[in-house]
Design an enzyme around this catalytic site. Structure first.
Site, PDB file in Angstrom:
ATOM      1  CD  GLU A 157       9.773  -9.853 -11.397  1.00 56.14           C
ATOM      2  OE1 GLU A 157       9.152  -9.686 -10.353  1.00 56.14           O
ATOM      3  OE2 GLU A 157      10.948  -9.496 -11.522  1.00 56.14           O
ATOM      4  NE  ARG A 194       4.513   1.760  -0.986  1.00 58.44           N
ATOM      5  CZ  ARG A 194       5.518   1.520  -0.169  1.00 58.44           C
ATOM      6  NH1 ARG A 194       6.700   2.023  -0.445  1.00 58.44           N
ATOM      7  NH2 ARG A 194       5.366   0.801   0.914  1.00 58.44           N
ATOM      8  CE  LYS A 242      13.521  -8.475 -12.908  1.00 58.29           C
ATOM      9  NZ  LYS A 242      14.464  -8.747 -11.955  1.00 58.29           N
ATOM     10  CG  ASN A 288       1.907   0.237   3.898  1.00 54.78           C
ATOM     11  OD1 ASN A 288       1.589  -0.922   3.635  1.00 54.78           O
ATOM     12  ND2 ASN A 288       3.127   0.714   3.683  1.00 54.78           N
ATOM     13  N   GLY A 289       0.064  -1.793   6.004  1.00 54.34           N
ATOM     14  CA  GLY A 289       0.549  -2.784   6.954  1.00 54.34           C
ATOM     15  C   GLY A 289      -0.530  -3.820   7.229  1.00 54.34           C
ATOM     16  CB  CYS A 328      -0.871   0.051   1.244  1.00 48.75           C
ATOM     17  SG  CYS A 328      -1.855  -1.404   1.482  1.00 48.75           S
ATOM     18  CD  GLU A 346      17.430 -10.537 -12.084  1.00 48.57           C
ATOM     19  OE1 GLU A 346      16.970 -11.067 -11.071  1.00 48.57           O
ATOM     20  OE2 GLU A 346      17.032  -9.436 -12.516  1.00 48.57           O
ATOM     21  CE  LYS A 385      11.152  -1.174  -7.532  1.00 40.30           C
ATOM     22  NZ  LYS A 385      11.861  -2.076  -8.462  1.00 40.30           N
ATOM     23  CG  HIS A 439      22.244 -34.538 -10.962  1.00 40.22           C
ATOM     24  ND1 HIS A 439      22.793 -35.764 -10.678  1.00 40.22           N
ATOM     25  CD2 HIS A 439      23.285 -33.702 -11.197  1.00 40.22           C
ATOM     26  CE1 HIS A 439      24.115 -35.678 -10.719  1.00 40.22           C
ATOM     27  NE2 HIS A 439      24.433 -34.426 -11.036  1.00 40.22           N
ATOM     28  CD1 TRP A 485      -0.419  -5.123  -4.122  1.00 41.74           C
ATOM     29  CD2 TRP A 485      -0.261  -6.343  -2.252  1.00 41.74           C
ATOM     30  NE1 TRP A 485       0.113  -6.339  -4.462  1.00 41.74           N
ATOM     31  CE2 TRP A 485       0.226  -7.120  -3.335  1.00 41.74           C
ATOM     32  CE3 TRP A 485      -0.248  -6.925  -0.994  1.00 41.74           C
ATOM     33  CZ2 TRP A 485       0.703  -8.415  -3.198  1.00 41.74           C
ATOM     34  CZ3 TRP A 485       0.230  -8.221  -0.842  1.00 41.74           C
ATOM     35  CH2 TRP A 485       0.702  -8.944  -1.943  1.00 41.74           C
TER      36      TRP A 485
END
Ligand code: M6R
Length: 615
Positions: free
Chosen positions: A495, A27, A492, A98-99, A2, A488, A610, A511, A74
């Site tokens: 997502e 965010r 990317k 927020n939280g 948020c 990485e 974010k 394996h 969010w």
């Protein structure tokens, strides 16, 4: 997660609130709301979905207000509906948050018994009613004194994390907040005071910021700010100036923030190096790097904790730090580290790596390491962030504001800072001689221009994306430092484009994962000419023998690799020491162009935020 903003001053328009919320869009959010307080009362407008939905309602808000709050939500408790969007009102109290309030169920039961009616499914509405309840119960003092006291009583009852924006209709020129665990900054300009979840929301209005710390209540009036601890003791802390500019937070002609930020890799690296390496002497400036106060000489081991892309930057740096500083380096996912019985002592350096400096898991991990007696270092991109405050020392990655939810230039800057920490350790522990140190410094200085050259691959990678965007699954492989690069690249891709992707150390293929290979499987193979080159080529042969399709990344003049691969991305020649900085660039571009081709929301991929300030 948020985003919170708040204003008190001569007057702010609905567009002020909307624009500030736009700066916090990165965010992640799924609904939004604004409350503006005038002498005619409070007007609240909320909307499900993107800010453009809220924008349609701006004409229902007052033209200007001396006090107001805004929020991007969010969803955690309750669906992302208009009803669950903040702010929530209880009597004269209008509150956003927020939280997560962990004990909201118990509090809600108690408040329902007392007759409070809940209109949303959120944990936040509990805080609004509770504050109203405590405020109402206080009979003496001015409304502002009662609000302050009620807030002190409320924060003691809440478990979890919070950064509030609160207005009270009976104190029409005051804005209140309290913080525990969720980020909160306050800003000050001539006759105006602001609060926000991050400095990006306010940079166009002020550069004077103060980071609110856990356990603090803030009371803002026009141009006047008071901070006190949860038990009412006054707190005095100076403001600091932040040099971020508005231009740094715009798209600058690029189609997406992500593309702009990929093109800022060279700048992020150059800025993170600047002032920290001395080319003539081939030495590292420890003070500028932020590690001067740490006992680098006597350390016995290093642990690095991080999440997501920051974890991959950390994993990559392990190879480098161990090779130059001859010290054991362990890299842990912060979400795991915080719950495992670690065995740190004063000879252990624990490094927290985080772009936002707010990631809840990383914060808890570093706090537990510090509590157990370790030396702690924050490698963060946001000055003054919570993780920086939690550590003994802070080394800034100077990537500038990163707005795209996918971390790109921050990764490049993190790698730079961590490699410099490796050189700093090598210098202090004398595991490299002067000539070797100078070699690395010289190589590092070349990285920005090599990366710049790599960015020239963007158009050819865009064409390549046309051949790959319809795949439902992709593998990435690499050996040595190219393994975290592969991880990485696969993160990317998944997502941004929602294509299933997995990365393996190439030696692991046989394996298990090799069972996946047939003519329908494509594999991105990181095969630059490094110490592992021949072995990686053998893995490529194994994939080819089973019909798999190869997209290889290697040096532009590598005819052998080009011959083996179905598709080839040629990177410029460079020394092995700095290869990961270069091979990451085409993978970021590949994920970007595939997402564009698929038409996904590149800068704000679904379900992601974010700054992940909840566990
Ligand atoms: O702000 P942090 O670096 O602590 O964030 C860590 C992860 O949440 C972040 O890297 C995430 O994985 C990104 N979406 C990657 O692009």
């Amino acid at each position: 997660m948020c985003g919170v903003i708040g204003y008190v001053g001569a007057g702010a328009t609905p567009s002020f609130f909307l624009n500030a919320l736009r700066r916090l869009e990165y965010r992640g959010y799924d609904s939004a709301g604004i409350a503006m307080l005038t002498q005619d009362g409070v007007v609240i407008q909320r909307a499900e979905g993107k800010l453009s939905q809220l924008e349609r309602k701006l004409d229902k808000l007052p033209a200007t207000a001396k006090v107001g709050i805004g929020h991007t939500r969010w969803a955690t408790h309750g669906k992302p509906t208009e009803n669950n969007a903040h702010p929530h009102r209880s009597g004269p109290i209008v509150l956003l948050h927020n939280g997560i309030i962990e004990n909201y169920r118990q509090l809600k039961e108690m408040l329902v018994v007392k007759g409070y009616e809940f209109l949303s499914e959120t944990d936040t509405e509990v805080a609004a009613h509770l504050l109203h309840h405590e405020y109402k119960n206080l009979t003496s003092g001015t409304p502002e004194q009662r609000m302050r006291e009620a807030l002190r009583v409320v924060v003691r009852q809440l478990k979890g994390a919070f950064a509030f924006g609160i207005i009270c209709l009976e104190t029409p020129e005051v804005l209140y907040s309290a913080k525990l665990g969720s980020p909160l900054v306050i800003g000050q300009a001539d006759g105006e005071s602001f609060l926000a979840s991050g400095i990006t929301a306010l940079v166009e209005h002020t550069r004077q910021f103060l980071v609110v710390e856990d356990g603090e209540i803030v009371v803002l009036k026009a141009g006047q700010i008071e901070i006190e601890s949860f038990d009412g003791k006054p707190v005095v802390r100076p403001f600091s100036r932040v040099e971020w500019s508005v231009a740094m937070m715009e798209k600058g002609g690029y189609r997406h923030f992500m593309l702009k930020e990929i093109h800022e890799h060279p700048l992020a690296i150059a800025q993170t190096l600047s002032g920290r390496v001395q080319r003539d002497s081939g030495s590292i400036n420890l003070a500028d790097l932020g590690v001067g106060s740490l006992p680098l000489k006597t350390l016995k081991r290093v642990q690095i904790v991080a999440c997501g892309t920051s974890f991959y930057a950390a994993s990559l740096s392990k190879y480098f730090i161990e090779s130059v500083a001859r010290i054991p380096v362990e890299v842990d996912l912060a979400s795991e580290y915080r719950y495992r019985a670690s065995t740190v002592d004063e000879n252990t350096l624990v490094v927290a790596v985080s772009q936002s400096g707010e990631t809840a898991d990383t914060l808890q991990a570093i706090k537990s390491a510090r509590a157990a007696g370790a030396q702690t270092l924050a490698v963060v991109n946001v000055p003054g962030s919570t993780i920086a405050h939690a550590c003994h020392a802070e080394s800034l990655t100077k990537a500038g504001p990163e707005i795209g939810v996918a971390s790109t230039k921050a990764f490049a800057a993190q790698l730079t800072a961590l490699y410099l920490v490796g050189l700093a350790l090598a210098q202090e522990r004398e595991t490299l001689n002067q000539a070797e140190l100078r070699f690395y410094v010289d190589e590092f200085v070349k990285i920005p221009s090599l990366v710049e050259k790599c960015l020239g691959l963007s158009e050819s990678i865009e064409r390549l994306a046309n051949r790959y965007h319809q795949l439902s699954s992709l593998l990435f492989i690499g050996r040595g430092p190219q393994w975290p690069v592969a991880l990485e690249g696969s993160l990317k891709l998944k997502e941004l484009s929602y294509i299933h992707a997995e990365a393996y150390a190439a030696g692991e293929l046989k394996h298990g994962p090799i069972a996946l290979i047939d003519e329908n499987m494509s594999v991105v193979c990181l095969a630059p000419r490094d110490a592992y080159y021949e072995k990686t080529l053998s893995n490529i042969e194994e994939i080819k023998a089973r019909g798999g399709r190869i997209l290889a990344v290697g040096q532009e003049n590598d005819a052998q690799l080009q011959e083996l691969a179905d598709d080839f991305i040629g990177i410029p020649e460079c020394s092995e020491a700095i290869l990961p900085f270069i091979t990451t660039v085409p993978l970021h571009l590949f994920a970007y162009w595939i997402a564009v081709r698929k038409g996904t929301d590149v800068d704000q991929p679904r379900n992601l935020a974010k700054s992940v300030t909840v566990e």
